[in-house]
Structures are given as C-alpha cells and as structure tokens.
Design a protein around this motif. Structure first.
Motif, PDB file in Angstrom:
ATOM      1  N   ILE A 221       4.159 -25.904   1.119  1.00 33.63           N
ATOM      2  CA  ILE A 221       3.232 -26.969   0.763  1.00 33.63           C
ATOM      3  C   ILE A 221       2.510 -26.603  -0.530  1.00 33.63           C
ATOM      4  O   ILE A 221       2.259 -25.423  -0.825  1.00 33.63           O
ATOM      5  CB  ILE A 221       2.227 -27.211   1.906  1.00 33.63           C
ATOM      6  CG1 ILE A 221       1.451 -28.517   1.683  1.00 33.63           C
ATOM      7  CG2 ILE A 221       1.295 -26.026   2.092  1.00 33.63           C
ATOM      8  CD1 ILE A 221       0.671 -28.984   2.902  1.00 33.63           C
ATOM      9  N   ARG A 223      -0.499 -27.058  -1.381  1.00 30.01           N
ATOM     10  CA  ARG A 223      -1.922 -26.768  -1.240  1.00 30.01           C
ATOM     11  C   ARG A 223      -2.150 -25.269  -1.394  1.00 30.01           C
ATOM     12  O   ARG A 223      -1.711 -24.468  -0.562  1.00 30.01           O
ATOM     13  CB  ARG A 223      -2.443 -27.245   0.120  1.00 30.01           C
ATOM     14  CG  ARG A 223      -3.898 -26.899   0.409  1.00 30.01           C
ATOM     15  CD  ARG A 223      -4.858 -27.712  -0.409  1.00 30.01           C
ATOM     16  NE  ARG A 223      -6.249 -27.319  -0.147  1.00 30.01           N
ATOM     17  CZ  ARG A 223      -7.290 -27.877  -0.717  1.00 30.01           C
ATOM     18  NH1 ARG A 223      -7.134 -28.863  -1.590  1.00 30.01           N
ATOM     19  NH2 ARG A 223      -8.518 -27.482  -0.430  1.00 30.01           N
ATOM     20  N   GLU A 225      -4.963 -22.681  -1.425  1.00 32.20           N
ATOM     21  CA  GLU A 225      -6.372 -22.458  -1.122  1.00 32.20           C
ATOM     22  C   GLU A 225      -6.923 -21.324  -1.987  1.00 32.20           C
ATOM     23  O   GLU A 225      -6.206 -20.411  -2.394  1.00 32.20           O
ATOM     24  CB  GLU A 225      -6.534 -22.077   0.352  1.00 32.20           C
ATOM     25  CG  GLU A 225      -5.934 -23.059   1.341  1.00 32.20           C
ATOM     26  CD  GLU A 225      -6.709 -24.351   1.456  1.00 32.20           C
ATOM     27  OE1 GLU A 225      -7.810 -24.433   0.877  1.00 32.20           O
ATOM     28  OE2 GLU A 225      -6.213 -25.272   2.133  1.00 32.20           O
ATOM     29  N   ASP A 258      -1.239 -18.052  -2.195  1.00 31.49           N
ATOM     30  CA  ASP A 258      -2.294 -18.912  -2.748  1.00 31.49           C
ATOM     31  C   ASP A 258      -3.086 -18.166  -3.822  1.00 31.49           C
ATOM     32  O   ASP A 258      -3.383 -18.716  -4.902  1.00 31.49           O
ATOM     33  CB  ASP A 258      -3.237 -19.376  -1.635  1.00 31.49           C
ATOM     34  CG  ASP A 258      -2.564 -20.313  -0.638  1.00 31.49           C
ATOM     35  OD1 ASP A 258      -1.404 -20.702  -0.872  1.00 31.49           O
ATOM     36  OD2 ASP A 258      -3.208 -20.648   0.367  1.00 31.49           O
ATOM     37  N   THR A 279       6.568 -31.945  -8.254  1.00 32.06           N
ATOM     38  CA  THR A 279       6.028 -32.702  -7.125  1.00 32.06           C
ATOM     39  C   THR A 279       7.037 -33.770  -6.740  1.00 32.06           C
ATOM     40  O   THR A 279       7.938 -34.114  -7.510  1.00 32.06           O
ATOM     41  CB  THR A 279       4.683 -33.377  -7.452  1.00 32.06           C
ATOM     42  OG1 THR A 279       4.882 -34.424  -8.411  1.00 32.06           O
ATOM     43  CG2 THR A 279       3.679 -32.377  -7.994  1.00 32.06           C
ATOM     44  N   THR A 290       6.645 -34.219   2.471  1.00 31.46           N
ATOM     45  CA  THR A 290       5.183 -34.210   2.481  1.00 31.46           C
ATOM     46  C   THR A 290       4.607 -32.935   1.881  1.00 31.46           C
ATOM     47  O   THR A 290       3.443 -32.914   1.472  1.00 31.46           O
ATOM     48  CB  THR A 290       4.659 -34.390   3.915  1.00 31.46           C
ATOM     49  OG1 THR A 290       5.319 -33.459   4.783  1.00 31.46           O
ATOM     50  CG2 THR A 290       4.921 -35.802   4.414  1.00 31.46           C
ATOM     51  N   ASN A 291       5.393 -31.858   1.798  1.00 30.70           N
ATOM     52  CA  ASN A 291       4.915 -30.644   1.139  1.00 30.70           C
ATOM     53  C   ASN A 291       4.614 -30.868  -0.335  1.00 30.70           C
ATOM     54  O   ASN A 291       3.838 -30.116  -0.929  1.00 30.70           O
ATOM     55  CB  ASN A 291       5.963 -29.527   1.252  1.00 30.70           C
ATOM     56  CG  ASN A 291       5.941 -28.843   2.599  1.00 30.70           C
ATOM     57  OD1 ASN A 291       5.038 -29.043   3.398  1.00 30.70           O
ATOM     58  ND2 ASN A 291       6.956 -28.022   2.853  1.00 30.70           N
ATOM     59  N   ASN A 293       3.488 -33.635  -2.079  1.00 36.45           N
ATOM     60  CA  ASN A 293       2.557 -34.664  -2.533  1.00 36.45           C
ATOM     61  C   ASN A 293       1.607 -34.066  -3.577  1.00 36.45           C
ATOM     62  O   ASN A 293       0.952 -33.044  -3.325  1.00 36.45           O
ATOM     63  CB  ASN A 293       1.751 -35.195  -1.346  1.00 36.45           C
ATOM     64  CG  ASN A 293       0.935 -36.414  -1.688  1.00 36.45           C
ATOM     65  OD1 ASN A 293       0.348 -36.519  -2.756  1.00 36.45           O
ATOM     66  ND2 ASN A 293       0.869 -37.363  -0.763  1.00 36.45           N
ATOM     67  N   SER A 295      -1.245 -34.764  -4.435  1.00 38.85           N
ATOM     68  CA  SER A 295      -2.652 -34.701  -4.034  1.00 38.85           C
ATOM     69  C   SER A 295      -3.016 -33.335  -3.454  1.00 38.85           C
ATOM     70  O   SER A 295      -4.201 -32.963  -3.420  1.00 38.85           O
ATOM     71  CB  SER A 295      -2.974 -35.807  -3.027  1.00 38.85           C
ATOM     72  OG  SER A 295      -2.229 -35.642  -1.831  1.00 38.85           O
ATOM     73  N   HIS A 296      -2.018 -32.561  -3.002  1.00 41.33           N
ATOM     74  CA  HIS A 296      -2.301 -31.208  -2.521  1.00 41.33           C
ATOM     75  C   HIS A 296      -2.849 -30.308  -3.632  1.00 41.33           C
ATOM     76  O   HIS A 296      -3.456 -29.273  -3.348  1.00 41.33           O
ATOM     77  CB  HIS A 296      -1.027 -30.562  -1.968  1.00 41.33           C
ATOM     78  CG  HIS A 296      -0.483 -31.205  -0.728  1.00 41.33           C
ATOM     79  ND1 HIS A 296      -1.272 -31.509   0.365  1.00 41.33           N
ATOM     80  CD2 HIS A 296       0.773 -31.597  -0.393  1.00 41.33           C
ATOM     81  CE1 HIS A 296      -0.524 -32.067   1.314  1.00 41.33           C
ATOM     82  NE2 HIS A 296       0.716 -32.126   0.871  1.00 41.33           N
TER      83      HIS A 296
END
Length: 423
Positions: A221, A223, A225, A258, A279, A290-291, A293, A295-296
């Motif tokens: 994904i 995202r 962090e 991350d 993306t 969905t990984n 997107n 927006s992550h």
C-alpha cells in the motif's frame, strides 16, 4: 465538431514532446538479441489483455520465447487476439504496425509479412526514425533500476532511477544484495541511510539523473506512515541479526519501509530531484488496485512541501481523487503517462475534468511507458488524438476558446515537463 477536432489535431500533431516515462530497451541490445513479432509485442500491455481474455500463462511464455516458429506462435496467438483486439492496448499496436511497417492489420494474411518487416528493420537507426523522425520526441525520461553509463544516449534520454531496494527491505538477503552491489558492509540503519544518500548523490553527479522513481504500489500500500527512528532501527537490527538465515526469516518490516520512503523523499528534495510515483493500475494480471490509490500519499505531500511529486498514470481509476490532490497541493503534478492506452475514453474524460480543476502548468500530457519503441509511437498518436479531442470538447461546450488550445497542448506535451524536470 469534427472540423474543430481536425483543426486542433492538425496543430497538436506538429508539437514536440517531452516524454515523461519510458522503460525502453536500448537499441544496441534489441538489435543484438533479435526480435520477432510476438517476442516483441507480447513484452507487456497487450499480453495482459490476452491473458485476461483467457490465454494460459504457459502459452504466453511460448510466444515470448524462441522455441517455436512464427506459424506455431500465430496458432497460439490468434484466438486470444480476436477476443482482445478491441482494447486500447491492442489498438495501439495496430496503429504502430500500419504507420511503421505499412501493414494494415494483424491477421492470417499479414502476420508473416509483418514479422519479416520487423526482423529486417531491426537494425541501427530504428530508434531515431521512430522516436525522433516519426514521434517528434525531444527527450524521454527512462526508468532505470541501476544506471549504466554506456546505456543511455543523452540525445534521446534522461534517467530516472528507482531507490525502492533501499525501501522495500524484507530480509537480510535484501541488505546483502545492496552491500554486494555497492561494495559496502552495512551494520546499522544510519549506514543504510548514508549509503542511500551517497548513491543518490553519485547518480545525480555521474549519470545526470533527473528524477527518483518509486514503483512500490505493485508490492504494498502507498500509505507511508511517519515512523520513529528507534522503531525502524529495531527492525533493521533484527534483519542484521538474521544474516545467514536467509529470506525465510520473516519480520514485519512495514515501519522500516515507511521510514526509508520518508528518507528517500527528504534526500531527493534536498538534491532538487522530483519524485515520480506509480499510482493506479498495476501492469500485468492480478494485483490489489486499492493499494495504489494516490490519496494514500497525502501525508507525504503535506510533510514535504518543498519536494516535487510527479504522480503517474492519471491515477487510473482514481483520477478524481488525483484531481483534488493536485488542485490542493502546489508541489504535486498529474502525469498522463500510460493512461492514454489504458483507456482512451478515460483519458479524454479525465483531461477535461483536470482542465476544469487544475492549473494547466501542472499536467503532463504524455509518457509512453513502453519497453519497445513501436508502442511509444502508437501511444503518442493516441495521446495527441485524446488531447485534441478533450480540447475540442471544451471549446464546443464554450469553456475555452479555440485560440487557447494550442497553448494548452504545448504546455501538456512539452513545456510543463521541460520546466518541471529542468531539462
């Protein structure tokens, strides 16, 4: 409307292109190894649609190999080609074979002649004819994993380099692989970060890289962090302690990944290198859409306002989310590389939306994203048509004036990427 479109298209066809993204094999490699119709065109994209249409993966491997003659390959290829040739991937190839090789279709009556022409024209000068003379591409940004100074001709290319191997660390084997590549022994996370920084600096100075690329949406994904150094260090030390155990020694490494992605963005920003991020749709068959997107990625855009982000593939199918992101963040740009051949309808529709929402200097209109130059040619034909169609639609609706179209198209295809990558 047809006349308006044709008028705009005739001018768009004359424009030079800065191509934001390619995977092109170098001409000397292609000429040396040789190609046939199927080993060339089934490298990617259209091959995914044939597999989606039902072709067994084992048969695709046969098409890509050299164990069968051209007639045996055709018998495997034909039924699945008939099912899938409606897609933009396949239509792109038909445009290329017609304009480059003078063959109107790929069918029972043409495949042998087409193959013969591909083989006979596979010689030095092919890339200049297709990329420069036919496609009017001034420069292509070529995605390379580890650059070789003898590969990239600066008349044709500028390199963008992936540093994902510093990020996507899952075992001690991953650390050992980079130690071997760079000839440096690593015994701490600080040394790992220093190797990343030194490597990026070397590649900018020695190879003139113009961007950093990440394709990790294929593996995880997007995202990333914000992670404390101590947490990342503890995981890295666990991996170091597993030396000799091998890749089966499993540790949850996402916090380390991350942390390293944040480091890549920080260092790239300090070196004034933009960050290109995959993306949306993943090439191939079977992945977690969905990984990917865009927006992550919002926390990265917020945390690093001085970094410049080039967000790939029009976010397909998340173009609306990308539209809102690029509108809101001055440091984020929208790239249509690959998108025109994922779906022509989507590309036209999302470009119309973007021209309503995004400043025109923040859209990159074309990246071929191909391994073989014939695909680049067909893709740029479709991209020019899509851009002309979107602009004609905007004029017809009364949203822009016809006199604005050429300026917008020139920005999308040439000036925006030229400015962004400082070419």
């Amino acid at each position: 409307m047809d006349k308006l479109y044709e008028n705009i298209l005739s001018e768009v066809k004359k424009l030079p292109i800065i191509d934001t993204h390619e995977h092109l094999d170098m001409e000397e490699h292609r000429v040396k190894k040789g190609v046939d119709l199927f080993s060339l065109f089934m490298t990617h994209y259209a091959s995914s649609d044939l597999i989606s249409a039902g072709m067994p993966v084992e048969d695709m491997d046969k098409l890509r190999g050299n164990q069968l003659d051209i007639d045996e390959k055709w018998r495997i290829f034909k039924p699945y080609w008939e099912r899938a040739k409606n897609t933009s991937y396949c239509q792109c190839l038909l445009i290329a074979v017609k304009d480059i090789y003078g063959v109107d279709d790929i069918n029972d009556f043409t495949y042998q002649e087409l193959n013969a022409r591909i083989v006979s024209m596979n010689k030095p000068g092919l890339y200049r004819r297709i990329l420069k003379d036919m496609s009017h591409i001034e420069l292509s940004i070529c995605d390379v994993y580890w650059p070789d100074p003898f590969l990239l001709d600066e008349e044709f290319y500028r390199p963008a380099v992936r540093f994902d191997e510093f990020i996507f660390v899952e075992s001690s084997d991953d650390i050992s692989a980079l130690e071997k590549r760079h000839g440096r022994y690593i015994n701490s996370l600080n040394q790992w970060v220093r190797l990343l920084e030194d490597t990026m600096k070397e590649y900018k100075e020695k190879y003139h890289i113009c961007a950093v690329k990440s394709g990790l949406a294929y593996s995880r994904i997007l995202r990333y962090e914000r992670t404390d150094y101590s947490e990342a260090e503890a995981i890295f030390n666990q991996l170091l302690s597993a030396r000799g155990v091998g890749s089966e020694f499993c540790i949850q490494t996402k916090p380390l990944q991350d942390y390293m992605m944040h480091k890549v963005v920080q260092i790239a920003s300090e070196m004034d290198l933009p960050i290109q991020i995959h993306t949306g749709l993943q090439e191939g068959n079977g992945n977690v859409i969905t990984n990917s997107n865009p927006s992550h990625l919002i926390n990265l855009f917020m945390d690093y306002p001085q970094a410049r982000f080039d967000i790939f593939h029009a976010g397909y199918p998340y173009g609306g989310e990308l539209s809102a992101i690029v509108k809101n963040f001055p440091n984020v740009y929208a790239d249509m590389c690959w998108a025109h051949i994922i779906s022509r309808e989507y590309a036209v529709r999302i470009l119309e939306e973007w021209l309503d929402t995004i400043p025109a200097n923040k859209i990159f209109g074309f990246g071929g994203d191909y391994i073989f130059v014939e695909g680049v040619y067909g893709h740029q034909v479709i991209a020019r048509e899509n851009i002309a169609r979107a602009l004609a639609n905007k004029v017809e609706k009364g949203y822009i004036k016809e006199g604005q179209c050429l300026d917008i198209a020139q920005r999308l295809l040439y000036q925006n990427p030229k400015d962004f990558f400082k070419l």
